[in-house]
Design a protein around this motif. Structure first.
Motif, PDB file in Angstrom:
ATOM      1  N   THR A   1       0.830  -1.194   0.000  1.00 23.99           N
ATOM      2  CA  THR A   1       0.000   0.000   0.000  1.00 23.99           C
ATOM      3  C   THR A   1       0.873   1.255   0.000  1.00 23.99           C
ATOM      4  O   THR A   1       0.398   2.355   0.172  1.00 23.99           O
ATOM      5  CB  THR A   1      -0.946   0.010   1.216  1.00 23.99           C
ATOM      6  N   LYS A   2       2.173   1.046  -0.204  1.00 27.81           N
ATOM      7  CA  LYS A   2       3.119   2.162  -0.305  1.00 27.81           C
ATOM      8  C   LYS A   2       2.782   3.008  -1.534  1.00 27.81           C
ATOM      9  O   LYS A   2       2.477   2.469  -2.587  1.00 27.81           O
ATOM     10  CB  LYS A   2       4.504   1.550  -0.527  1.00 27.81           C
ATOM     11  N   GLU A   3       2.877   4.360  -1.403  1.00 28.06           N
ATOM     12  CA  GLU A   3       2.630   5.179  -2.590  1.00 28.06           C
ATOM     13  C   GLU A   3       3.835   5.068  -3.512  1.00 28.06           C
ATOM     14  O   GLU A   3       4.967   4.948  -3.062  1.00 28.06           O
ATOM     15  CB  GLU A   3       2.380   6.634  -2.189  1.00 28.06           C
ATOM     16  N   LYS A   4       3.581   5.132  -4.819  1.00 24.64           N
ATOM     17  CA  LYS A   4       4.679   4.958  -5.768  1.00 24.64           C
ATOM     18  C   LYS A   4       5.614   6.164  -5.759  1.00 24.64           C
ATOM     19  O   LYS A   4       5.204   7.280  -5.461  1.00 24.64           O
ATOM     20  CB  LYS A   4       4.123   4.706  -7.155  1.00 24.64           C
ATOM     21  N   ASN A   5       6.892   5.927  -6.128  1.00 20.39           N
ATOM     22  CA  ASN A   5       7.815   7.062  -6.069  1.00 20.39           C
ATOM     23  C   ASN A   5       7.953   7.831  -7.378  1.00 20.39           C
ATOM     24  O   ASN A   5       8.428   8.955  -7.385  1.00 20.39           O
ATOM     25  CB  ASN A   5       9.187   6.666  -5.504  1.00 20.39           C
ATOM     26  N   VAL A   6       7.533   7.259  -8.492  1.00 19.88           N
ATOM     27  CA  VAL A   6       7.509   8.047  -9.736  1.00 19.88           C
ATOM     28  C   VAL A   6       6.050   8.179 -10.152  1.00 19.88           C
ATOM     29  O   VAL A   6       5.402   7.199 -10.510  1.00 19.88           O
ATOM     30  CB  VAL A   6       8.311   7.371 -10.884  1.00 19.88           C
ATOM     31  N   LYS A   7       5.519   9.388 -10.075  1.00 19.10           N
ATOM     32  CA  LYS A   7       4.122   9.618 -10.468  1.00 19.10           C
ATOM     33  C   LYS A   7       4.011   9.449 -11.974  1.00 19.10           C
ATOM     34  O   LYS A   7       4.968   9.716 -12.711  1.00 19.10           O
ATOM     35  CB  LYS A   7       3.709  11.047 -10.079  1.00 19.10           C
ATOM     36  N   SER A   8       2.820   9.065 -12.443  1.00 20.86           N
ATOM     37  CA  SER A   8       2.668   8.798 -13.878  1.00 20.86           C
ATOM     38  C   SER A   8       2.973  10.041 -14.723  1.00 20.86           C
ATOM     39  O   SER A   8       3.551   9.935 -15.795  1.00 20.86           O
ATOM     40  CB  SER A   8       1.287   8.241 -14.177  1.00 20.86           C
ATOM     41  N   ARG A   9       2.637  11.219 -14.199  1.00 23.53           N
ATOM     42  CA  ARG A   9       2.855  12.449 -14.965  1.00 23.53           C
ATOM     43  C   ARG A   9       4.338  12.613 -15.341  1.00 23.53           C
ATOM     44  O   ARG A   9       4.684  12.832 -16.498  1.00 23.53           O
ATOM     45  CB  ARG A   9       2.411  13.641 -14.107  1.00 23.53           C
ATOM     46  N   ALA A  10       5.210  12.476 -14.341  1.00 22.08           N
ATOM     47  CA  ALA A  10       6.646  12.638 -14.576  1.00 22.08           C
ATOM     48  C   ALA A  10       7.189  11.466 -15.400  1.00 22.08           C
ATOM     49  O   ALA A  10       8.018  11.648 -16.306  1.00 22.08           O
ATOM     50  CB  ALA A  10       7.374  12.735 -13.243  1.00 22.08           C
ATOM     51  N   GLY A  11       6.709  10.279 -15.084  1.00 18.81           N
ATOM     52  CA  GLY A  11       7.186   9.081 -15.776  1.00 18.81           C
ATOM     53  C   GLY A  11       6.882   9.109 -17.263  1.00 18.81           C
ATOM     54  O   GLY A  11       7.721   8.790 -18.105  1.00 18.81           O
ATOM     55  N   MET A  12       5.676   9.542 -17.591  1.00 22.82           N
ATOM     56  CA  MET A  12       5.276   9.613 -19.005  1.00 22.82           C
ATOM     57  C   MET A  12       6.116  10.624 -19.761  1.00 22.82           C
ATOM     58  O   MET A  12       6.552  10.377 -20.871  1.00 22.82           O
ATOM     59  CB  MET A  12       3.845  10.145 -19.115  1.00 22.82           C
ATOM     60  N   LYS A  13       6.310  11.774 -19.133  1.00 18.69           N
ATOM     61  CA  LYS A  13       7.021  12.874 -19.797  1.00 18.69           C
ATOM     62  C   LYS A  13       8.433  12.415 -20.168  1.00 18.69           C
ATOM     63  O   LYS A  13       8.890  12.566 -21.289  1.00 18.69           O
ATOM     64  CB  LYS A  13       7.071  14.070 -18.843  1.00 18.69           C
ATOM     65  N   GLN A  14       9.058  11.795 -19.189  1.00 19.19           N
ATOM     66  CA  GLN A  14      10.418  11.321 -19.405  1.00 19.19           C
ATOM     67  C   GLN A  14      10.464  10.235 -20.492  1.00 19.19           C
ATOM     68  O   GLN A  14      11.354  10.213 -21.331  1.00 19.19           O
ATOM     69  CB  GLN A  14      10.934  10.780 -18.078  1.00 19.19           C
ATOM     70  N   THR A  15       9.486   9.347 -20.485  1.00 23.17           N
ATOM     71  CA  THR A  15       9.461   8.262 -21.477  1.00 23.17           C
ATOM     72  C   THR A  15       9.313   8.834 -22.891  1.00 23.17           C
ATOM     73  O   THR A  15      10.028   8.424 -23.810  1.00 23.17           O
ATOM     74  CB  THR A  15       8.294   7.280 -21.186  1.00 23.17           C
ATOM     75  N   VAL A  16       8.392   9.797 -23.051  1.00 22.58           N
ATOM     76  CA  VAL A  16       8.200  10.400 -24.383  1.00 22.58           C
ATOM     77  C   VAL A  16       9.494  11.082 -24.817  1.00 22.58           C
ATOM     78  O   VAL A  16       9.905  10.992 -25.970  1.00 22.58           O
ATOM     79  CB  VAL A  16       7.033  11.426 -24.353  1.00 22.58           C
TER      80      VAL A  16
END
Ligand code: PMV
Length: 330
Positions: free
Chosen positions: A185-200
């Motif tokens: 139930t730990k919150e994730k450390n890379v939010k999808s917003r930042a993760g997506m931006k970096q991936t693109v």
């Protein structure tokens, strides 16, 4: 000036990962999801001159900082539409752990959008609600449809053609189940917003991922319409693996999987080898969701429960979209 809404979470079967416009949240590709009956957020919003600033409470905890900022910016969009400057109190409850890859932002922003617009007396249709919710969290635009939903990416610069449409309702495929496995139930450390931006920006395989999407969408629409479980499962599982491949090959790498995630993926593959048909899908977190049919659900759930690290299992089916609720949280 006060309203409550209940909104379901949705899990993408063909994923959205990457934006073409960060501010309006316009995606690089269309996506398809299943609305879940057993994972949801309930939210009450009240606008009042008595509130000197916006306030946010989630599951009994007062929230400040960036999370409150995101909610306030979303309320600004709605305040503009409702022609008011009043601040709001927002109280929200999830029936599942937040920000751990169980799409709490989808149900959260869908519930917030519906409750806040209703509180201001705005009577909006599903399309308008989907467009507003999208600007809070992309996946939230798919939580207004019952059953199965496609977020059409749209072409327009202003995003007015980027919203979700229903593919089939919740009664269309009652035997289709999704077993949600909660690992941590730990919150994730890379939010999808930042993760997506970096991936693109820097994943060398990102263009290849995009090239495969059209075929996945076509197969998924067909699988849903014809209730073809094998086609649905195979398409969803491969699509999730391709999305994670783009995450793994961005710099620095984003690896949401924990050792238990991989153990569960292997367990799903082993069951399939033994003739128990099931498929996995994984989002921006370690949680594994297993697609199966009602006739196998008990066997599959028992087996996955016995796998190390599984804290909780939640069996879901296609459910109803966001709706107004009769009871307030305050
Ligand atoms: O809209 P967000 O920020 O909740 O991002 C959703 C991203 C995935 O869950 C990984 C995929 C999807 O389409 O829901």
């Amino acid at each position: 000036m006060k309203a409550a809404a209940i909104a379901p979470s949705n899990i993408a079967l063909v994923k959205y990962w990457g934006k073409r416009n960060e501010k309006l949240i316009l995606p690089q590709n269309s996506s398809i999801s299943m609305t879940l009956d057993n994972l949801f957020t309930t939210t009450t919003v009240e606008f009042s001159p008595n509130y000197p600033h916006d306030g946010l409470e989630i599951s009994g905890q007062r929230i400040f900082g960036e999370e409150l900022g995101k909610v306030s910016r979303h309320l600004d969009i709605i305040r503009k539409l409702g022609k008011t400057k009043l601040c709001a109190r927002v109280v929200s409850e999830n029936n599942f752990p937040k920000a751990a890859g169980l799409a709490s932002s989808a149900s959260g922003f869908a519930a917030l959008t519906l409750a806040a617009t209703a509180a201001l007396g705005l009577k909006l249709g599903k399309k308008e609600l989907s467009i507003i919710a999208r600007q809070g969290s992309g996946s939230a635009c798919r939580s207004f449809d019952s059953g199965f939903s496609e977020w059409e990416m749209g072409k327009k610069k202003d995003g007015t053609d980027s919203f979700a449409k229903q593919i089939a309702d919740e009664l269309h495929w009652k035997e289709l189940a999704m077993v949600v496995l909660v690992l941590t139930t730990k919150e994730k450390n890379v939010k999808s917003r930042a993760g997506m931006k970096q991936t693109v920006e820097n994943c060398p395989y990102y263009p290849a991922w995009l090239k495969t999407i059209e075929a996945d969408l076509k197969n998924m629409r067909k699988a849903i319409k014809t209730r073809d479980f094998t086609l649905l499962g195979k398409t969803a599982e491969l699509n999730a693996l391709k999305m994670h491949a783009t995450m793994h090959t961005t710099t620095p790498p984003i690896i949401y999987w924990e050792p238990e995630t991989i153990a569960l993926m292997k367990e799903v593959l082993a069951m399939r080898e033994e003739g128990i048909e099931c498929y996995f899908t994984i989002d921006g977190g370690p949680q594994v969701k297993v697609l199966c049919q009602d006739k196998d659900v008990q066997r599959i759930e028992a087996r996955l429960k016995a796998t190390a690290g599984v804290q909780r299992t939640i069996v879901c089916h296609a459910g109803r979209g966001a709706r107004l609720a009769g009871k307030h949280l305050f």
